[in-house]
Design an enzyme around this catalytic site. Structure first.
Site, PDB file in Angstrom:
ATOM      1  N   GLU A 200       5.836  -5.529  -4.950  1.00 13.11           N
ATOM      2  CA  GLU A 200       5.133  -4.811  -6.012  1.00 13.11           C
ATOM      3  C   GLU A 200       5.965  -4.557  -7.283  1.00 13.11           C
ATOM      4  O   GLU A 200       6.261  -3.407  -7.624  1.00 13.11           O
ATOM      5  CB  GLU A 200       4.625  -3.458  -5.491  1.00 13.11           C
ATOM      6  CG  GLU A 200       3.677  -3.570  -4.325  1.00 13.11           C
ATOM      7  CD  GLU A 200       2.985  -2.252  -4.018  1.00 13.11           C
ATOM      8  OE1 GLU A 200       3.328  -1.228  -4.617  1.00 13.11           O
ATOM      9  OE2 GLU A 200       2.073  -2.251  -3.175  1.00 13.11           O
TER      10      GLU A 200
ATOM     11  N   GLU B 204      -0.020  -5.535   2.719  1.00 16.58           N
ATOM     12  CA  GLU B 204      -0.207  -4.081   2.873  1.00 16.58           C
ATOM     13  C   GLU B 204      -1.658  -3.731   2.604  1.00 16.58           C
ATOM     14  O   GLU B 204      -2.288  -4.290   1.694  1.00 16.58           O
ATOM     15  CB  GLU B 204       0.636  -3.270   1.878  1.00 16.58           C
ATOM     16  CG  GLU B 204       2.079  -3.106   2.238  1.00 16.58           C
ATOM     17  CD  GLU B 204       2.819  -2.227   1.240  1.00 16.58           C
ATOM     18  OE1 GLU B 204       2.220  -1.276   0.690  1.00 16.58           O
ATOM     19  OE2 GLU B 204       4.002  -2.511   1.005  1.00 16.58           O
TER      20      GLU B 204
ATOM     21  N   ARG C 192       6.381  -6.835   9.104  1.00 21.03           N
ATOM     22  CA  ARG C 192       6.990  -6.963   7.784  1.00 21.03           C
ATOM     23  C   ARG C 192       7.876  -5.745   7.535  1.00 21.03           C
ATOM     24  O   ARG C 192       7.404  -4.612   7.610  1.00 21.03           O
ATOM     25  CB  ARG C 192       5.883  -7.037   6.722  1.00 21.03           C
ATOM     26  CG  ARG C 192       6.413  -6.979   5.320  1.00 21.03           C
ATOM     27  CD  ARG C 192       5.325  -7.105   4.256  1.00 21.03           C
ATOM     28  NE  ARG C 192       5.969  -6.984   2.975  1.00 21.03           N
ATOM     29  CZ  ARG C 192       5.680  -6.065   2.056  1.00 21.03           C
ATOM     30  NH1 ARG C 192       4.701  -5.201   2.244  1.00 21.03           N
ATOM     31  NH2 ARG C 192       6.357  -6.014   0.930  1.00 21.03           N
TER      32      ARG C 192
ATOM     33  N   TYR D 131      -5.153  -1.650  -2.041  1.00 22.99           N
ATOM     34  CA  TYR D 131      -5.565  -0.363  -1.482  1.00 22.99           C
ATOM     35  C   TYR D 131      -6.909   0.125  -2.021  1.00 22.99           C
ATOM     36  O   TYR D 131      -7.741   0.587  -1.267  1.00 22.99           O
ATOM     37  CB  TYR D 131      -4.505   0.713  -1.792  1.00 22.99           C
ATOM     38  CG  TYR D 131      -3.245   0.574  -0.981  1.00 22.99           C
ATOM     39  CD1 TYR D 131      -2.210  -0.272  -1.382  1.00 22.99           C
ATOM     40  CD2 TYR D 131      -3.079   1.288   0.202  1.00 22.99           C
ATOM     41  CE1 TYR D 131      -1.050  -0.402  -0.631  1.00 22.99           C
ATOM     42  CE2 TYR D 131      -1.914   1.166   0.955  1.00 22.99           C
ATOM     43  CZ  TYR D 131      -0.902   0.334   0.530  1.00 22.99           C
ATOM     44  OH  TYR D 131       0.238   0.197   1.285  1.00 22.99           O
TER      45      TYR D 131
ATOM     46  N   GLN E  24      12.090   3.836   3.357  1.00 14.53           N
ATOM     47  CA  GLN E  24      11.043   4.715   3.867  1.00 14.53           C
ATOM     48  C   GLN E  24      11.201   5.052   5.349  1.00 14.53           C
ATOM     49  O   GLN E  24      10.659   6.056   5.804  1.00 14.53           O
ATOM     50  CB  GLN E  24       9.668   4.090   3.605  1.00 14.53           C
ATOM     51  CG  GLN E  24       9.362   3.978   2.117  1.00 14.53           C
ATOM     52  CD  GLN E  24       8.002   3.382   1.844  1.00 14.53           C
ATOM     53  OE1 GLN E  24       7.858   2.168   1.849  1.00 14.53           O
ATOM     54  NE2 GLN E  24       6.998   4.202   1.608  1.00 14.53           N
TER      55      GLN E  24
ATOM     56  N   ASN F 242      -0.734  -6.797  -1.781  1.00 11.18           N
ATOM     57  CA  ASN F 242      -0.921  -5.417  -1.334  1.00 11.18           C
ATOM     58  C   ASN F 242      -2.143  -4.873  -2.056  1.00 11.18           C
ATOM     59  O   ASN F 242      -2.201  -4.875  -3.289  1.00 11.18           O
ATOM     60  CB  ASN F 242       0.279  -4.526  -1.705  1.00 11.18           C
ATOM     61  CG  ASN F 242       1.509  -4.833  -0.872  1.00 11.18           C
ATOM     62  OD1 ASN F 242       1.479  -5.683   0.010  1.00 11.18           O
ATOM     63  ND2 ASN F 242       2.593  -4.137  -1.167  1.00 11.18           N
TER      64      ASN F 242
ATOM     65  N   HIS G 207      12.511  -3.946  -1.602  1.00 12.29           N
ATOM     66  CA  HIS G 207      11.432  -2.956  -1.566  1.00 12.29           C
ATOM     67  C   HIS G 207      11.989  -1.676  -2.203  1.00 12.29           C
ATOM     68  O   HIS G 207      12.102  -0.632  -1.556  1.00 12.29           O
ATOM     69  CB  HIS G 207      10.936  -2.743  -0.144  1.00 12.29           C
ATOM     70  CG  HIS G 207       9.544  -2.179  -0.052  1.00 12.29           C
ATOM     71  ND1 HIS G 207       8.532  -2.770   0.679  1.00 12.29           N
ATOM     72  CD2 HIS G 207       8.988  -1.066  -0.611  1.00 12.29           C
ATOM     73  CE1 HIS G 207       7.418  -2.038   0.584  1.00 12.29           C
ATOM     74  NE2 HIS G 207       7.675  -0.995  -0.199  1.00 12.29           N
TER      75      HIS G 207
ATOM     76  N   TRP H 230      -0.567  -0.940   6.433  1.00 16.06           N
ATOM     77  CA  TRP H 230       0.487  -0.027   5.995  1.00 16.06           C
ATOM     78  C   TRP H 230       0.098   1.350   6.484  1.00 16.06           C
ATOM     79  O   TRP H 230      -0.905   1.876   6.020  1.00 16.06           O
ATOM     80  CB  TRP H 230       0.638  -0.014   4.460  1.00 16.06           C
ATOM     81  CG  TRP H 230       1.734   0.941   4.084  1.00 16.06           C
ATOM     82  CD1 TRP H 230       1.615   2.286   3.854  1.00 16.06           C
ATOM     83  CD2 TRP H 230       3.128   0.627   3.960  1.00 16.06           C
ATOM     84  NE1 TRP H 230       2.848   2.823   3.607  1.00 16.06           N
ATOM     85  CE2 TRP H 230       3.787   1.831   3.665  1.00 16.06           C
ATOM     86  CE3 TRP H 230       3.881  -0.549   4.093  1.00 16.06           C
ATOM     87  CZ2 TRP H 230       5.182   1.909   3.481  1.00 16.06           C
ATOM     88  CZ3 TRP H 230       5.251  -0.472   3.899  1.00 16.06           C
ATOM     89  CH2 TRP H 230       5.880   0.736   3.593  1.00 16.06           C
TER      90      TRP H 230
HETATM   91  C1  GAL Z   1       2.829   0.581  -1.671  1.00 18.27           C
HETATM   92  C2  GAL Z   1       4.272   0.481  -1.297  1.00 18.27           C
HETATM   93  C3  GAL Z   1       4.603   1.099   0.031  1.00 18.27           C
HETATM   94  C4  GAL Z   1       3.832   2.367   0.319  1.00 18.27           C
HETATM   95  C5  GAL Z   1       2.359   2.237  -0.045  1.00 18.27           C
HETATM   96  C6  GAL Z   1       1.548   3.513   0.060  1.00 18.27           C
HETATM   97  O1  GAL Z   1       2.692   0.559  -3.055  1.00 18.27           O
HETATM   98  O2  GAL Z   1       4.674  -0.865  -1.253  1.00 18.27           O
HETATM   99  O3  GAL Z   1       5.977   1.273   0.082  1.00 18.27           O
HETATM  100  O4  GAL Z   1       4.440   3.457  -0.180  1.00 18.27           O
HETATM  101  O5  GAL Z   1       2.208   1.765  -1.337  1.00 18.27           O
HETATM  102  O6  GAL Z   1       1.657   4.265  -1.100  1.00 18.27           O
END
Ligand code: GAL
Length: 559
Positions: free
Chosen positions: A204, A415, A112, A349, A55, A347, A158, A461
């Site tokens: 993930e 993340e 990280r 979100y 990335q 991680n 990753h 993140w």
């Molecule tokens: C996670 C992933 C990251 C980043 C993030 C936002 O799933 O580990 O690389 O892309 O989502 O979508």
């Protein structure tokens, strides 16, 4: 009087679902749950940001680097939005020193990042030879971090598998990869482990296996949902365990580091919390997301979660298979996988709401295997990414769930973040991200203080905008904006940089700090804005109706 009660009952059940068993209003603002809580994180708490090799690095074929599945995938027309690639990305291959200064300015104690397997072993194997330039690059990054007082946390995988291993074995569906991954991990421990004390084997695996080997939306683009998806998970779990044992046996006593895995999981609520089938479905959703990997590794009984084993077996037999599409571990494997962790990498979100919904699909499919239907509350603010909603209290519930179900591990949040759309000029006043971080970081504090969850680290993140996989550069997750049209890839701090910097400097939100005042001032607007407050009103009306009902019943009984 009876008719008043019936009307009140009707109004209450309509407006205030949970009381009488109906759809729960997850979008409403609940002061008891959602109020801001001032306070500081434990001493020594790790504040971090994360990135990943494909990335940010660019240099996709620089100095002997081999091709990865993401190089191949992004170079294939139609796979990534607009045909974007990671060929140059943020050019961190050349600009890592500048990146470290961005971290230093933030006051980070932790960073990280991931290693590109093909920068070190171009064809993925030790036999194919090591690329010294790749080793030098990572030595430089690690040394630069340490010289600036930043502790490196390194992810080994990753998502950028060597293309040669994909071509030769079909990638993660093949058990052959276990040894190759172990060789690569062992080399990394041996080469960098004198300075790197925190290792993550896989980032993930859920995404790797559902998108890479299920929907095909990610590299290597295999579309074989419900078959290859599970084979991929099986190999990754074994590979993780094998690398953990290599570290444990050979390096731990000398290097004193820690090795774990990072799992992704959203939080899930039942559509109707009074309906047992929905409650079970919500847990099943967590099992298919996190338990798939966490149960074999983090529980003492090991193996896949019973809920997953049962339902996939049933579905497989109904579809005419002789055995479950979910592969089986041997008893020896179960025993050697269980306990292969030193912390829980998480991680997180977003959140979702699920209903139980039986599917009779005849084709193998990871999604119909789960027998559920997902939705979200309309008031939840949505990011630029279609799957990402801001539900701060979800992280607290998930952290508590991990504590309760996986042996109260030390949790490293590896993340957490928010996307905004690509714009010209770029969005530097990133209020949506600011609100997201305020809410989520505060809920992590509540998890520590109120629920006793052992959270050791929080990682945003991402350090900067970067290649967002199949979305290319159309979604921006960075604390810093990157101009991808400029060959120099300049980085510019967004508003959230000064916020995160203040949180780090204060180790949270102590009374009297400017950052705490700022959060208090923004809190209500952030919690859903006008839509959130409309929802709150609706919930209050429900409560009013409830009090009306109680009064009416009281009057009735005293008539
Ligand atoms: C996670 C992933 C990251 C980043 C993030 C936002 O799933 O580990 O690389 O892309 O989502 O979508």
């Amino acid at each position: 009087m009876m008719s008043v009660t019936i009307v009140a009952l009707f109004v209450t059940s309509f407006l205030s679902g949970p009381v009488c068993g109906a759809e729960y209003d997850y979008g409403a603002y609940d002061p008891a749950r959602d109020a801001f809580r001032p306070g500081q994180f434990p001493d020594g708490f790790f504040w971090s940001t994360a990135t990943a090799s494909y990335q940010i690095e660019g240099g996709w074929n620089a100095s002997g680097k081999g091709e990865s599945i993401w190089d191949r995938f992004s170079h294939t027309p139609g796979k990534v939005q607009r045909g974007d690639t990671g060929d140059v990305a943020c050019d961190s291959y050349n600009k890592y020193q500048e990146d470290v200064q961005l971290m230093k300015n933030l006051g980070l104690r932790f960073y990280r990042f991931s290693l590109s397997w093909t920068r070190i072993f171009p064809d993925g194997t030790v036999a194919g030879g090591v690329n010294q330039d790749g080793v030098d690059y990572y030595n430089n990054v690690i040394n630069e971090l340490i010289a600036n007082g930043i502790t490196p946390m390194v992810t080994l995988y990753h998502w950028d598998l060597p293309q040669a291993l994909q071509d030769r074995y079909g990638g993660w569906v093949s058990g052959e990869l276990v040894q190759h991954f172990d060789d690569y991990a062992t080399f990394a421990f041996q080469t960098f482990g004198d300075r790197v004390k925190y290792w993550i084997t896989f980032n993930e695996p859920w995404v790797v296996c559902t998108a890479g080997y299920g929907s095909g939306g990610h590299a290597p683009g295999i579309q074989d949902s419900g078959n290859s998806t599970y084979l991929c998970g099986h190999t990754i779990i074994k590979s993780h365990a094998s690398a953990w044992h290599s570290y444990d046996q050979t390096f731990r006593s000398v290097q004193g580091g820690q090795v774990s895995i990072t799992l992704s999981c959203g939080w899930t609520e039942p559509f109707d919390p009074d309906l047992p089938a929905d409650v079970i479905a919500a847990d099943r959703d967590l099992q298919f997301q996190m338990g798939w990997f966490a149960h074999p590794i983090y529980t003492s009984q090991g193996d896949y979660p019973p809920a997953m084993k049962d339902i996939i077996l049933q579905k497989s037999l109904a579809q005419g298979f002789q055995e479950s599409r979910l592969p089986q571990f041997t008893a020896a494997e179960i025993a050697s996988i269980s306990g292969t962790y030193d912390f829980f990498g998480l991680n997180h979100y977003s959140s979702g709401i699920v209903k139980d919904k039986v599917s009779t699909g005849q084709d193998p499919n990871f999604w119909t295997d789960q027998d559920l239907e997902s939705t979200v509350a309309p008031e939840w603010p949505q990011a630029a990414s279609s799957w990402l909603y801001s539900v701060p209290w979800g992280i607290r519930r998930l952290l508590r769930y991990i504590k309760q179900n996986y042996n109260d591990p030390e949790i490293y949040i590896t993340e957490n973040g928010w996307s905004e759309e690509e714009a010209d000029p770029p969005i530097l006043e990133d209020t949506g991200r600011l609100c997201f971080y305020m809410g989520y970081i505060n809920e992590v504090l509540k998890a520590i203080d109120l629920d006793g969850v052992n959270v050791r680290a929080y990682t945003a993140w991402s350090l900067m905008d970067n290649f967002e996989w199949a979305e290319g550069y159309t979604e921006r997750f960075g604390l810093h904006s990157v101009d991808f049209t400029d060959p120099n890839r300049p980085r510019t701090p967004k508003q959230s940089v000064s916020f995160y910097k203040d949180v780090i400097a204060n180790n949270g939100f102590p009374e009297g700090a400017d950052v705490t005042t700022m959060v208090r001032n923004m809190w209500e607007e952030c919690r859903g804005g006008p839509a959130g407050w409309a929802a709150a009103t609706r919930a209050n009306v429900g409560l009013l109706a409830l009090s009306f009902l109680v009064t009416a019943m009281y009057n009735f009984l005293n008539m």
